[in-house]
Design a protein around this motif. Structure first.
Motif, PDB file in Angstrom:
ATOM      1  N   ALA A  78     -55.940 -19.344 -22.653  1.00 27.46           N
ATOM      2  CA  ALA A  78     -56.150 -19.169 -21.209  1.00 27.46           C
ATOM      3  C   ALA A  78     -57.600 -18.790 -20.929  1.00 27.46           C
ATOM      4  N   PHE A  79     -58.159 -17.947 -21.792  1.00 25.59           N
ATOM      5  CA  PHE A  79     -59.556 -17.542 -21.650  1.00 25.59           C
ATOM      6  C   PHE A  79     -60.483 -18.748 -21.779  1.00 25.59           C
ATOM      7  N   SER A  80     -60.224 -19.592 -22.763  1.00 29.02           N
ATOM      8  CA  SER A  80     -61.043 -20.783 -22.979  1.00 29.02           C
ATOM      9  C   SER A  80     -60.965 -21.732 -21.786  1.00 29.02           C
ATOM     10  N   ALA A  81     -59.756 -21.957 -21.302  1.00 30.57           N
ATOM     11  CA  ALA A  81     -59.581 -22.865 -20.166  1.00 30.57           C
ATOM     12  C   ALA A  81     -60.272 -22.324 -18.918  1.00 30.57           C
ATOM     13  N   TYR A  82     -60.229 -21.009 -18.745  1.00 26.28           N
ATOM     14  CA  TYR A  82     -60.853 -20.388 -17.573  1.00 26.28           C
ATOM     15  C   TYR A  82     -62.364 -20.570 -17.600  1.00 26.28           C
ATOM     16  N   LEU A  83     -62.984 -20.337 -18.752  1.00 25.57           N
ATOM     17  CA  LEU A  83     -64.432 -20.461 -18.847  1.00 25.57           C
ATOM     18  C   LEU A  83     -64.893 -21.904 -18.669  1.00 25.57           C
ATOM     19  N   ASN A  88     -65.915 -23.147 -12.101  1.00 25.46           N
ATOM     20  CA  ASN A  88     -66.661 -21.932 -12.404  1.00 25.46           C
ATOM     21  C   ASN A  88     -68.143 -22.188 -12.663  1.00 25.46           C
ATOM     22  N   GLY A  89     -68.504 -23.423 -12.922  1.00 27.65           N
ATOM     23  CA  GLY A  89     -69.909 -23.809 -12.931  1.00 27.65           C
ATOM     24  C   GLY A  89     -70.746 -23.357 -14.098  1.00 27.65           C
ATOM     25  N   LEU A  90     -70.126 -23.005 -15.251  1.00 24.85           N
ATOM     26  CA  LEU A  90     -70.932 -22.667 -16.428  1.00 24.85           C
ATOM     27  C   LEU A  90     -71.561 -23.942 -16.991  1.00 24.85           C
ATOM     28  N   ARG A  91     -72.832 -23.860 -17.322  1.00 26.40           N
ATOM     29  CA  ARG A  91     -73.540 -25.022 -17.849  1.00 26.40           C
ATOM     30  C   ARG A  91     -73.795 -24.840 -19.340  1.00 26.40           C
ATOM     31  N   GLY A  92     -73.205 -25.736 -20.146  1.00 28.26           N
ATOM     32  CA  GLY A  92     -73.389 -25.687 -21.589  1.00 28.26           C
ATOM     33  C   GLY A  92     -74.599 -26.480 -22.032  1.00 28.26           C
ATOM     34  N   LEU A  93     -74.718 -26.679 -23.339  1.00 28.38           N
ATOM     35  CA  LEU A  93     -75.858 -27.401 -23.895  1.00 28.38           C
ATOM     36  C   LEU A  93     -75.550 -28.892 -23.956  1.00 28.38           C
ATOM     37  N   THR A 111     -65.790 -15.501 -30.334  1.00 29.48           N
ATOM     38  CA  THR A 111     -66.092 -16.566 -29.382  1.00 29.48           C
ATOM     39  C   THR A 111     -67.590 -16.761 -29.299  1.00 29.48           C
ATOM     40  N   VAL A 112     -68.007 -18.013 -29.243  1.00 32.23           N
ATOM     41  CA  VAL A 112     -69.414 -18.343 -29.034  1.00 32.23           C
ATOM     42  C   VAL A 112     -69.532 -19.182 -27.771  1.00 32.23           C
ATOM     43  N   LEU A 113     -70.472 -18.792 -26.910  1.00 30.20           N
ATOM     44  CA  LEU A 113     -70.812 -19.594 -25.744  1.00 30.20           C
ATOM     45  C   LEU A 113     -72.186 -20.214 -25.957  1.00 30.20           C
ATOM     46  N   LEU A 128     -67.623 -14.044 -15.233  1.00 32.96           N
ATOM     47  CA  LEU A 128     -66.369 -14.717 -15.569  1.00 32.96           C
ATOM     48  C   LEU A 128     -65.624 -13.961 -16.671  1.00 32.96           C
ATOM     49  N   VAL A 129     -66.366 -13.507 -17.673  1.00 35.07           N
ATOM     50  CA  VAL A 129     -65.734 -12.762 -18.760  1.00 35.07           C
ATOM     51  C   VAL A 129     -65.135 -11.463 -18.242  1.00 35.07           C
TER      52      VAL A 129
END
Length: 272
Positions: A78-83, A88-93, A111-113, A128-129
């Motif tokens: 659930a945590f992974s899906a939420y992030l 939620n607009g988080l921008r990855g690499l 966990t690694v972001l 978010l966390v």
């Protein structure tokens, strides 16, 4: 930038966990049985051979419980899906030739972001966390959270939390048993592997093993410590040479003696 942090879900609220299990389709009867195991659990304290009165446990998921790891997986999914939710607009690499950006990697309670390096993106990740923790009753160990800055630009001064630290250049940290860092010597990534093999070699050197026994220990105990690391990182020649010398000395002499005479060539010894 890369954020490696550790979650602590010992305090996950049962209503949240029940909602997660319902969302993934677990039947009501199964959820009721699981709830009964945790909501009715009691314990007592024994002192000087005398057992004290029973009291109801207040933690919903307890360390050491054989069911806890599986319940934990429900929450971490659930945590992974939420992030990763687009809203939620988080921008990855961005990864070349990949359909999606690299944002998150999870294993057990680590966990690694992987985030694009700007202050707003990092603050969004923190919010978010923290929001998820508040909903779930979980807690992030920020003092175990570290960031690795990939850019050639100067390491940023901003950080998401007072206990958060950026990894300095030339300094390493461990993630999943693997040494990581930036601007560190080639051999540093695998120095811990050499140290582990050396410790095990010294330990087994005290045992009087046959030749076959030493070969078995070398394969199944000593060299097994490096398979995970070398699957993630190309071993530099100096480290490989040092490990081969230590193993060869143990096989032929039974102790830590890299200069031991080999009765059979290494290429012949390591054939299938």
């Amino acid at each position: 930038m890369m954020l490696a942090f550790e979650k602590a879900y010992d305090w996950v609220l049962w209503p949240f966990l029940d909602n997660v299990m319902r969302a993934i389709g677990l039947p009501q009867k199964w959820r009721n049985c699981t709830s009964a195991l945790y909501r009715t659990a009691t314990s007592s304290v024994m002192m000087a051979g005398t057992r004290g009165p029973a009291f109801q446990l207040q933690r919903s998921v307890r360390q050491g419980c054989p069911l806890a790891p599986y319940l934990y997986l429900f929450v971490t999914e659930a945590f992974s899906a939420y992030l990763q939710a687009p809203i939620n607009g988080l921008r990855g690499l961005p990864i070349p030739n990949a359909a999606e950006d690299l944002l998150l990697s999870e294993y057990a309670d680590d966990t690694v972001l992987f985030l694009q390096g700007d202050e707003g993106n990092l603050q969004r990740a923190e919010h978010l966390v923290e929001d998820f923790c508040q909903a779930a009753g979980a807690k992030i160990n920020w003092n175990k959270t570290q960031g690795l800055w990939f850019s050639e630009q100067e390491k940023p001064r901003w950080q998401p939390h007072a206990d958060f630290t950026w990894v300095p250049n030339g300094t390493t940290f461990k993630y999943l048993g693997f040494t990581m860092g930036r601007s560190i010597p080639k051999g540093a990534q695998l120095s811990h592997v050499q140290a582990k093999i050396s410790r095990k070699l010294n330990q087994w050197s005290r045992s009087k093993l046959s030749f076959a026994g030493r070969v078995l220990v070398a394969n199944q105990v000593m060299l097994a410590t490096m398979w995970h690391s070398v699957s993630c990182w190309i071993m530099d020649p100096a480290s490989l040479h040092a490990i081969k010398a230590a193993i060869r000395g143990f096989i032929w002499s039974g102790k830590d003696n890299p200069m031991a005479d080999s009765r059979v060539s290494w290429c012949w010894l390591t054939q299938p």
